[in-house]
Design an enzyme around this catalytic site. Structure first.
Site, mmCIF file in Angstrom:
data_model
loop_
_atom_site.group_PDB
_atom_site.id
_atom_site.type_symbol
_atom_site.label_atom_id
_atom_site.label_comp_id
_atom_site.label_asym_id
_atom_site.label_seq_id
_atom_site.Cartn_x
_atom_site.Cartn_y
_atom_site.Cartn_z
ATOM 1 C CB CYS A 45 40.484 24.881 38.578
ATOM 2 S SG CYS A 45 40.095 24.735 40.310
ATOM 3 C CB CYS A 50 40.709 27.532 42.090
ATOM 4 S SG CYS A 50 39.748 27.613 40.600
ATOM 5 C CE LYS A 53 42.281 31.870 44.582
ATOM 6 N NZ LYS A 53 41.351 32.201 43.510
ATOM 7 C CE1 TYR A 180 35.185 36.009 41.654
ATOM 8 C CE2 TYR A 180 34.664 37.290 39.701
ATOM 9 C CZ TYR A 180 34.258 36.497 40.746
ATOM 10 O OH TYR A 180 32.944 36.179 40.893
ATOM 11 C CD GLU A 184 40.923 35.521 43.907
ATOM 12 O OE1 GLU A 184 41.640 34.930 43.066
ATOM 13 O OE2 GLU A 184 39.813 35.099 44.280
ATOM 14 C CG HIS A 437 27.437 34.032 71.734
ATOM 15 N ND1 HIS A 437 27.649 35.244 71.101
ATOM 16 C CD2 HIS A 437 28.010 34.106 72.960
ATOM 17 C CE1 HIS A 437 28.326 36.033 71.930
ATOM 18 N NE2 HIS A 437 28.559 35.370 73.057
ATOM 19 C CD GLU A 442 26.924 35.553 67.920
ATOM 20 O OE1 GLU A 442 25.954 35.426 68.679
ATOM 21 O OE2 GLU A 442 28.100 35.613 68.322
HETATM 22 P P1 NDP Z 1 37.599 39.892 35.584
HETATM 23 O O1 NDP Z 1 36.649 39.861 34.459
HETATM 24 O O2 NDP Z 1 37.122 39.587 36.950
HETATM 25 O O3 NDP Z 1 38.304 41.321 35.638
HETATM 26 C C1 NDP Z 1 38.989 41.827 34.544
HETATM 27 C C2 NDP Z 1 39.403 43.225 34.895
HETATM 28 O O4 NDP Z 1 40.267 43.713 33.896
HETATM 29 C C3 NDP Z 1 38.223 44.181 34.972
HETATM 30 O O5 NDP Z 1 38.425 45.026 36.065
HETATM 31 C C4 NDP Z 1 38.322 44.942 33.660
HETATM 32 O O6 NDP Z 1 37.871 46.265 33.743
HETATM 33 C C5 NDP Z 1 39.821 44.970 33.438
HETATM 34 N N1 NDP Z 1 40.177 45.068 32.023
HETATM 35 C C6 NDP Z 1 39.744 44.313 31.004
HETATM 36 N N2 NDP Z 1 40.323 44.704 29.844
HETATM 37 C C7 NDP Z 1 41.127 45.732 30.162
HETATM 38 C C8 NDP Z 1 41.987 46.567 29.401
HETATM 39 N N3 NDP Z 1 42.112 46.419 28.089
HETATM 40 N N4 NDP Z 1 42.676 47.536 30.044
HETATM 41 C C9 NDP Z 1 42.540 47.704 31.380
HETATM 42 N N5 NDP Z 1 41.746 46.933 32.158
HETATM 43 C C10 NDP Z 1 41.050 45.969 31.548
HETATM 44 O O7 NDP Z 1 38.790 38.928 35.133
HETATM 45 P P2 NDP Z 1 40.054 38.367 35.899
HETATM 46 O O8 NDP Z 1 41.157 38.464 34.938
HETATM 47 O O9 NDP Z 1 40.196 38.983 37.234
HETATM 48 O O10 NDP Z 1 39.647 36.852 36.087
HETATM 49 C C11 NDP Z 1 39.307 36.045 34.947
HETATM 50 C C12 NDP Z 1 38.120 35.169 35.239
HETATM 51 O O11 NDP Z 1 38.518 34.164 36.134
HETATM 52 C C13 NDP Z 1 36.975 35.929 35.876
HETATM 53 O O12 NDP Z 1 35.906 35.930 34.970
HETATM 54 C C14 NDP Z 1 36.603 35.170 37.107
HETATM 55 O O13 NDP Z 1 35.257 34.702 37.024
HETATM 56 C C15 NDP Z 1 37.535 33.980 37.140
HETATM 57 N N6 NDP Z 1 38.201 33.932 38.454
HETATM 58 C C16 NDP Z 1 37.483 33.530 39.529
HETATM 59 C C17 NDP Z 1 38.062 33.492 40.773
HETATM 60 C C18 NDP Z 1 37.276 33.082 41.950
HETATM 61 O O14 NDP Z 1 36.220 32.481 41.797
HETATM 62 N N7 NDP Z 1 37.720 33.381 43.170
HETATM 63 C C19 NDP Z 1 39.464 33.851 40.974
HETATM 64 C C20 NDP Z 1 40.111 34.310 39.777
HETATM 65 C C21 NDP Z 1 39.493 34.331 38.572
HETATM 66 P P3 NDP Z 1 36.299 46.635 33.715
HETATM 67 O O15 NDP Z 1 35.769 46.270 35.042
HETATM 68 O O16 NDP Z 1 36.310 48.094 33.474
HETATM 69 O O17 NDP Z 1 35.722 45.852 32.581
#
Ligand code: NDP
Length: 455
Positions: A45, A50, A53, A180, A184, A437, A442
């Site tokens: 983080c 976080c 980012k 996510y 982002e 307002h 609102e």
């Molecule tokens: P996420 O789980 O959000 O997304 C991963 C993405 O990668 C999904 O779209 C998934 O596809 C895709 N994916 C996974 N494996 C493959 C593959 N082999 N080939 C192609 N695509 C693939 O993970 P992130 O990496 O975005 O973030 C990691 C973690 O960090 C998250 O769990 C999140 O909770 C946390 N995070 C939180 C934030 C916040 O609170 N603002 C900010 C950044 C991260 P599919 O959908 O099809 O499975």
């Protein structure tokens, strides 16, 4: 060198959000605590998640705000952006935060080891320098690391961890993923002026989110600077002089300066000796019970390394519960539901509670209120930014079940709504509240546009 038995009441591996909180609370309760960290104190983080980012995200928003400023009478001769300045300032602030974490641990009396640590048996931790320490209890809080897909040339791509250390911002970047980090970073890249191609293997971004949020953010991200390609997988990446060729599942060959994988994160479980009977779940996280106890009773795990949501406040809450249960014998019930979450994309997304599909599945009949509007802030400019708000209400009880928003300040508003959902408020409670307002929130008090859905 092997030290005498029970050098520590608690030994924590990993000084991220969860590890630091657990170590501090346990030490403040009188426990003798050691913590090992192989990198900088602060974890994902603070160091590579976080916080940095959010700095990049804030920076990326100025392109839009600078354009709006013109409509308010401000005129800038020339605006330039310096990636180096941003990264330098970000690094200074991260250093400060890491030092604050360190001094808080020291003030609480926690012994810090700047070293990698491994659990070699149920009570023994071995540091990379060879020292061994015996602990009554061990907490694994080692977080998660980026997942790279198993494709040819994946090593030509980088993760978001590496993005923060780039020497310059490339002009053209391909982002792979639809969660996510993908959203982002696509917003950051395009907001900072580079071109971005977002490649996602599925047909809806943000799996698990409300389907309207996914539809709206897909439309909103698509712009001159960002091209969203759904149902597109990457099959191969090859390096070609200073560029990369990315071959997609539909046979298209894209040229880019950088490939950023945002394809999930995997638990860091390398610290566990293979002989230990610590079970790992199907998603690669450590299996824990409600007390964050692993299948070895004196070894615990909190945060991204376990099977919980990968969110900092969740790791911190788990660490608090763990420390209070184990060192203060406080077994209070903490609310671990209706966890609010935000995607700091542009526009921002905030969500808490049930989405439409989940609510229908659970309650069979729901009322859905939606509102789409142009925030006052943008109305002097020709920038067409919209805000979308969706409320999910239980048709029978009229209780608020879910809140979903795309637009400025979505994270801030969602945080407040999460308390209302936990307090089980009804739609009439919103209707009876005097709106403030002019403001965006609102709108939540005056929503009338409703459809009822039933299964
Ligand atoms: P996420 O789980 O959000 O997304 C991963 C993405 O990668 C999904 O779209 C998934 O596809 C895709 N994916 C996974 N494996 C493959 C593959 N082999 N080939 C192609 N695509 C693939 O993970 P992130 O990496 O975005 O973030 C990691 C973690 O960090 C998250 O769990 C999140 O909770 C946390 N995070 C939180 C934030 C916040 O609170 N603002 C900010 C950044 C991260 P599919 O959908 O099809 O499975």
């Amino acid at each position: 060198m092997k030290n005498t038995k029970a050098d520590f009441d608690l030994f924590v591996i990993g000084a991220g959000s969860g590890g630091v909180r657990a170590a501090r609370l346990a030490a403040q309760s009188g426990a003798k605590v050691g913590i090992a960290e192989k990198d900088r104190i602060g974890g994902t983080c603070v160091i590579r998640g976080c916080v940095p980012k959010k700095f990049l995200s804030y920076s990326s928003k100025f392109s839009k705000h600078n354009a709006v400023a013109e409509s308010y009478g401000w005129h800038h001769e020339e605006i330039t952006f310096s990636w180096n300045k941003l990264i330098e300032n970000k690094n200074k602030q991260i250093e400060k935060l890491s030092n604050i974490y360190r001094s808080n641990l020291e003030k609480a009396g926690v012994k810090i080891f700047e070293s990698e640590a491994r659990i070699i048996d149920t009570n023994t931790v071995k540091l990379s320098k060879g020292d061994e320490y015996c602990a009554e209890k061990i907490l694994i809080a080692t977080g998660a690391k980026p997942n790279f897909p198993d494709i040819k040339g994946a090593n030509n791509g980088i993760s978001s961890d590496d993005f923060f250390e780039l020497k310059k911002l490339p002009q053209n970047i391909i982002v792979v993923g639809g969660g996510y980090i993908a959203l982002e970073f696509s917003s950051i890249i395009s907001g900072l002026g580079s071109k971005c191609e977002l490649l996602y293997r599925g047909d809806k971004l943000l799996k698990g989110f409300d389907q309207d949020i996914s539809r709206i953010i897909t439309q909103e991200l698509q712009s001159e600077k960002c091209n969203v390609r759904l149902n597109t997988d990457v099959v191969e990446i090859t390096k070609n002089k200073n560029q990369y060729d990315v071959v997609t599942s539909d046979g298209i060959r894209l040229k880019t300066d950088l490939v950023l994988f945002a394809t999930g994160r995997l638990a860091n479980i390398d610290c566990i000796n293979k002989d230990l009977d610590i079970k790992i779940n199907t998603h690669n996280g450590i299996l824990v019970n409600k007390k964050y106890q692993t299948t070895v009773p004196n070894i615990f795990a909190v945060g991204d390394v376990s099977n919980s949501d990968h969110l900092t406040p969740v790791a911190i809450r788990e660490a608090m519960i763990f420390a209070r249960n184990e060192f203060e014998k406080d077994n209070s019930n903490y609310i671990m539901e209706n966890i609010p979450t935000a995607v700091f994309s542009s526009p921002e997304i905030g969500t808490v509670g049930l989405n439409e599909d989940q609510a229908l599945e659970k309650y069979k009949k729901i009322d859905i209120y939606t509102s789409t509007f142009r925030p006052l802030y943008y109305t002097l400019s020709d920038i067409n930014v919209r805000t979308y708000i969706k409320l999910i209400i239980n048709n029978k009880s009229q209780r608020l079940l879910g809140f979903h928003m795309v637009g400025d300040d979505a994270a801030e508003i969602t945080q407040m709504i999460s308390t209302l959902i936990n307090k089980k408020i009804k739609k009439t409670d919103l209707d009876n509240t005097i709106p403030l307002h002019p403001s965006t929130s609102e709108e939540i008090m005056t929503m009338r546009d409703m459809v009822t859905k039933e299964i």
